[in-house]
Every structure is written in C-alpha cells, then in structure tokens.
Design an enzyme around this catalytic site. Sequence first.
Site, PDB file in Angstrom:
ATOM      1  N   LYS A 177      11.374  36.020 -28.780  1.00 35.46           N
ATOM      2  CA  LYS A 177      10.561  34.844 -29.061  1.00 35.46           C
ATOM      3  C   LYS A 177      10.676  34.516 -30.541  1.00 35.46           C
ATOM      4  O   LYS A 177      10.453  35.378 -31.391  1.00 35.46           O
ATOM      5  CB  LYS A 177       9.104  35.105 -28.659  1.00 35.46           C
ATOM      6  CG  LYS A 177       8.175  33.902 -28.777  1.00 35.46           C
ATOM      7  CD  LYS A 177       7.442  33.840 -30.108  1.00 35.46           C
ATOM      8  CE  LYS A 177       6.453  34.960 -30.291  1.00 35.46           C
ATOM      9  NZ  LYS A 177       5.670  34.768 -31.561  1.00 35.46           N
TER      10      LYS A 177
ATOM     11  N   ASN B  95      23.444  45.918 -35.035  1.00 41.31           N
ATOM     12  CA  ASN B  95      23.263  46.443 -33.680  1.00 41.31           C
ATOM     13  C   ASN B  95      21.865  47.047 -33.547  1.00 41.31           C
ATOM     14  O   ASN B  95      21.456  47.862 -34.385  1.00 41.31           O
ATOM     15  CB  ASN B  95      24.316  47.504 -33.369  1.00 41.31           C
ATOM     16  CG  ASN B  95      24.263  47.936 -31.903  1.00 41.31           C
ATOM     17  OD1 ASN B  95      24.804  47.268 -31.035  1.00 41.31           O
ATOM     18  ND2 ASN B  95      23.610  49.050 -31.639  1.00 41.31           N
TER      19      ASN B  95
ATOM     20  N   LYS C  34      -0.774  11.044  -5.992  1.00 39.97           N
ATOM     21  CA  LYS C  34       0.611  11.151  -5.539  1.00 39.97           C
ATOM     22  C   LYS C  34       1.595  10.761  -6.631  1.00 39.97           C
ATOM     23  O   LYS C  34       2.662  11.380  -6.776  1.00 39.97           O
ATOM     24  CB  LYS C  34       0.822  10.281  -4.298  1.00 39.97           C
ATOM     25  CG  LYS C  34       2.255  10.295  -3.789  1.00 39.97           C
ATOM     26  CD  LYS C  34       2.396   9.688  -2.399  1.00 39.97           C
ATOM     27  CE  LYS C  34       2.096   8.225  -2.363  1.00 39.97           C
ATOM     28  NZ  LYS C  34       2.406   7.629  -1.051  1.00 39.97           N
TER      29      LYS C  34
ATOM     30  N   TYR D 137       2.438  41.293 -33.953  1.00 40.39           N
ATOM     31  CA  TYR D 137       1.066  40.785 -33.856  1.00 40.39           C
ATOM     32  C   TYR D 137       0.078  41.841 -34.327  1.00 40.39           C
ATOM     33  O   TYR D 137       0.036  42.954 -33.790  1.00 40.39           O
ATOM     34  CB  TYR D 137       0.791  40.395 -32.407  1.00 40.39           C
ATOM     35  CG  TYR D 137      -0.544  39.734 -32.170  1.00 40.39           C
ATOM     36  CD1 TYR D 137      -0.980  38.681 -32.969  1.00 40.39           C
ATOM     37  CD2 TYR D 137      -1.369  40.153 -31.127  1.00 40.39           C
ATOM     38  CE1 TYR D 137      -2.195  38.063 -32.746  1.00 40.39           C
ATOM     39  CE2 TYR D 137      -2.589  39.533 -30.893  1.00 40.39           C
ATOM     40  CZ  TYR D 137      -2.999  38.500 -31.696  1.00 40.39           C
ATOM     41  OH  TYR D 137      -4.212  37.882 -31.463  1.00 40.39           O
TER      42      TYR D 137
ATOM     43  N   ALA E 120      -0.162   1.768  -8.650  1.00 38.21           N
ATOM     44  CA  ALA E 120      -0.362   3.212  -8.774  1.00 38.21           C
ATOM     45  C   ALA E 120      -1.816   3.588  -8.547  1.00 38.21           C
ATOM     46  O   ALA E 120      -2.335   4.530  -9.149  1.00 38.21           O
ATOM     47  CB  ALA E 120       0.098   3.687 -10.142  1.00 38.21           C
ATOM     48  N   ALA E 121      -2.487   2.862  -7.665  1.00 35.93           N
ATOM     49  CA  ALA E 121      -3.923   3.057  -7.482  1.00 35.93           C
ATOM     50  C   ALA E 121      -4.272   4.035  -6.372  1.00 35.93           C
ATOM     51  O   ALA E 121      -5.397   4.527  -6.307  1.00 35.93           O
ATOM     52  CB  ALA E 121      -4.585   1.706  -7.190  1.00 35.93           C
ATOM     53  N   GLY E 122      -3.315   4.339  -5.496  1.00 36.83           N
ATOM     54  CA  GLY E 122      -3.630   5.115  -4.307  1.00 36.83           C
ATOM     55  C   GLY E 122      -3.792   6.604  -4.551  1.00 36.83           C
ATOM     56  O   GLY E 122      -3.290   7.159  -5.541  1.00 36.83           O
TER      57      GLY E 122
ATOM     58  N   GLY F 130      -6.323  -1.979  -0.774  1.00 30.74           N
ATOM     59  CA  GLY F 130      -5.135  -2.723  -0.366  1.00 30.74           C
ATOM     60  C   GLY F 130      -4.248  -3.144  -1.510  1.00 30.74           C
ATOM     61  O   GLY F 130      -4.696  -3.345  -2.648  1.00 30.74           O
TER      62      GLY F 130
ATOM     63  N   ARG G  52      -1.915  12.051   2.262  1.00 29.89           N
ATOM     64  CA  ARG G  52      -1.023  12.901   3.041  1.00 29.89           C
ATOM     65  C   ARG G  52      -0.306  13.949   2.193  1.00 29.89           C
ATOM     66  O   ARG G  52       0.294  14.868   2.722  1.00 29.89           O
ATOM     67  CB  ARG G  52      -0.007  12.030   3.791  1.00 29.89           C
ATOM     68  CG  ARG G  52      -0.579  11.400   5.059  1.00 29.89           C
ATOM     69  CD  ARG G  52       0.416  10.506   5.749  1.00 29.89           C
ATOM     70  NE  ARG G  52       0.511   9.197   5.102  1.00 29.89           N
ATOM     71  CZ  ARG G  52       1.306   8.217   5.518  1.00 29.89           C
ATOM     72  NH1 ARG G  52       2.101   8.401   6.565  1.00 29.89           N
ATOM     73  NH2 ARG G  52       1.327   7.059   4.885  1.00 29.89           N
TER      74      ARG G  52
END
Length: 460
Positions: free
Chosen positions: A356, A382, A23, A392, A10-12, A81, A16
């Site tokens: 909320k 209702n 990525k 608030y 997972a180093a790249g 690499g 692109r």
Amino acid sequence: MALSAAIILAAGEGTRMRSNKPKVLHTLAGKTFLNRVMDSVSALDPDTLAVVVHYQADRVTEAARSYNERVTIVNQDDIPGTGRAVQCAMAQLTQQGELEGSVLIAASDMPLLDSDTLSQLLAFHNASGNGATVLTTVLDDPTGYGRIIRDSEGNVLRIVEQKDANSSELAVHEVNTSVYVFDAAVLSKAIADLKSDNAQGEFYLTDALETAKQDGAVGAFAAPDPLSVEGVNDRVQLAALAKAHNIRVCEQWMRAGVDILDPQTTWIEDDVEIGRDAVILPGSFLQGHTVIGENAVVGPYTTLIDAVVDDEAVVERSRVQESHIGRGTNIGPWTYLRPGNEFGEGAKAGAFVEMKKAHIGNGTKVPHLSYVGDAELGDHTNIGGGTITANYDGVHKNRTKIGAGCHVGAGNLFVAPVEVGDNVTTGAGSVVRHEVPSDSMVYSENTQHNVEGWKPAWER
C-alpha cells in the site's frame, strides 16, 4: 433542427429489481444506468438536459449532478406515469423560456442506449418532418413492452401497453423503446389533455401520440441494434444484457489484436484500454480506467481496478487497485496491491505479498509473505520473506525508506519512521528501529534459550 431539450425519465422505483436503491443507480460495465444514458444524450449537445426524479429523489439527484453539473433536475409529483413525468418537465422548462425545435425523451433503464442510435433517430425525425417520432425495435420475445400498431401503409396508429393489449396486439413483435423525439410545440399540446383511464391508472406518454397525429405525422425509426435499446426490469435481464455486452467488448479487443483465451469468463469494462499482443487469461476482471500495455499478461483470476500495467509486465492471480506496474515487472500469484503503489521496471511482488502506497525501484524484489506499506524501496534491493514495514503507530501512518542494493534478511521488521541507506545487509529476524547508514550490516541479537525436558501443562 436544433435539439432544444432532452428529458431523461428517472423517477421510477423499479420494483422488480427488489432493491433498496433506485433501478437507475444499478450498474452495467462499471457505470450506472443513469450515467450511461446521460452520457449518450449529452453527446447530442441539447440546449437543456433535464432529469426527472421522484423515488429517492435526493439520491438520484446527487448522482445526476455528479455526472453532469449543468443538468436540470425536475421533481415529479405523486401522480404516476411517464406522461406525468413529461408534463412536469415541460412545465419547468417552459418557465425558463419558450422551447423551439426538437425535444428528445428517453427512459433511463436502457444502459446500452448509445449516441449513434440517438443521432440517427434525430436525423430521421428532422428529415421526415414528423410531429413525433418513436424509436422502435423488433424482438423475438416482446413480453413486457408496449406494441407498435401500424396502419396498412406503415404509419404509427398507436402504442398499446402490454396490460392493455388484446390478443392480436400482443402478437406484434415491434415494440416501443420509450425513446421519442417531438416537435416542442406538438409535445406541449399533446401532453395537455392526457388521461389515466387505463389498467394502471397512469398518465401514459404513449397516449400523447394520439394528439400528436392531429398536428403532424407520427413516424417510427427502428434501432439498427436491438441490444442498444433493450430495457432492464429485473436482475435476470440485467445479467443477460451485461453478458451480451461483455462478449461484444471482448470480441472488439480480440479484433484489435488482444488475446482473450476465454471471453465467457473475462469481464472488461468500457473505459479499459489494452495494448496489442497483450494476453488476458480466464477469470480476469478489468475495471475502471485500467490500462494494459503491449505484450503484457494478465490472469488467470486477476482483478485490476484503475490500474496501469506497462508493456511486458505479468500479473497473475492477484488483485491490483490504483497502482502502476512498470515494464517487465512480475506480480503474483496471490498478491494484493492496495491503492498508491508505483513499481519501476523489472520489479517483483510475489506470493502472499500485500502493498500500500509503496514505491518499488527498478529490479527490486519482494518475493513472498511480506507487507510493504508507506514505503520507498530503492533499485535492485531484495526483501526477504516475512518482512513487514510497521507503518502505523496507532495514530499516524509513518514511512519506511530502504535504499538501493540492499539485502534484507528473512523475517525483518522495520518500525517506521525509519531510514536505511544503500547497500545495507540485514540479518534474519532483525528489528530495525533506527537509521542505518549506507554500506552497513545490521542485525538484532536475540538470545536463544533451550529448556530441556519441558512438557506442556496438560502432559505433566
């Protein structure tokens, strides 16, 4: 043979992708690539799970540890690499003790890599006695992938990267998936003398297979499902892969008894659960750990995020997040439920209602044009249109409590904190600032003034 270690690369950067984030932290079906691959690899129960990082290492490390707190992080140096990544990983892992058994190596840009495929690969490797085994697949368009070059007997001779391949090698459709299983001793020896004499100037892990052949056969196992090993290099590939995966998910749910009218416009993430005879209408997005009950109807054009929709409920043209919708309750259209709402059975939140942290009792209705926040509404109450709970005060969020059997007139304003008892009726336009006892009627008297013959300034 035990799986001694699993190494995830997972180093790249993933240039692109044209992104400000690595990525591996892009997502498919609600989870990052890295999360998905780590989950699949972890299912094999390796003795050690290692993730190799370099580009934005701190960010990737934080993510990896959030997915698995026991992960071992390996920092790759500036030498590029995949071969170098494995050299760094093996150097760190062998410091902790000698590795015995198999070592799995997987790229992190294959978000659909699944544990079943990996289990089959590992079983094949162990049964064959190979020093190394490559996971391959056959693609109609192999552009961008390393080609698998075999001898006349089908043995793997080498893997040639796209930029280093000649015309005959480029014509090969069997490709490397960047997933391997090595015998630990073979791997240690194979990566010791890697060289960077290639078009990219990188240390390729594929070159280690040449050395591995000296210490045992190098085999290949073809993935049963090409989609499971498809890599992602750019956003075009990501969109195509996500679409293909989502169609499969929709098909699985339809075969399980769910009506999905248009799979092309319905998106369902992997952790979603849907009951039998539920109906999912076009334009719906079901995300996170959403749970939908039997005979529920969702959509059209509805987003559910970590929501629970009980049996026979209806959610139409709405956005619902981290809320529980009770049996037979109706939500929408154009309702916005922010996190923390709890609905009883047979309730309603209608058009242009926002809520909320509201608790809505059985049979209680908030039909339209209202805001209910930090509130508790009893059963069979209702709420008239245009009602607001003013929760608030500029510093704190305060609660409103309205009892059962209440009839709230249109355009009411409840200034929290305030409590209204059971069976209360309020007049239209009331501003309720103080406690109202049960079995009462409350109204705010507003004097109406008419100014006859008045004209606006610009007409005077």
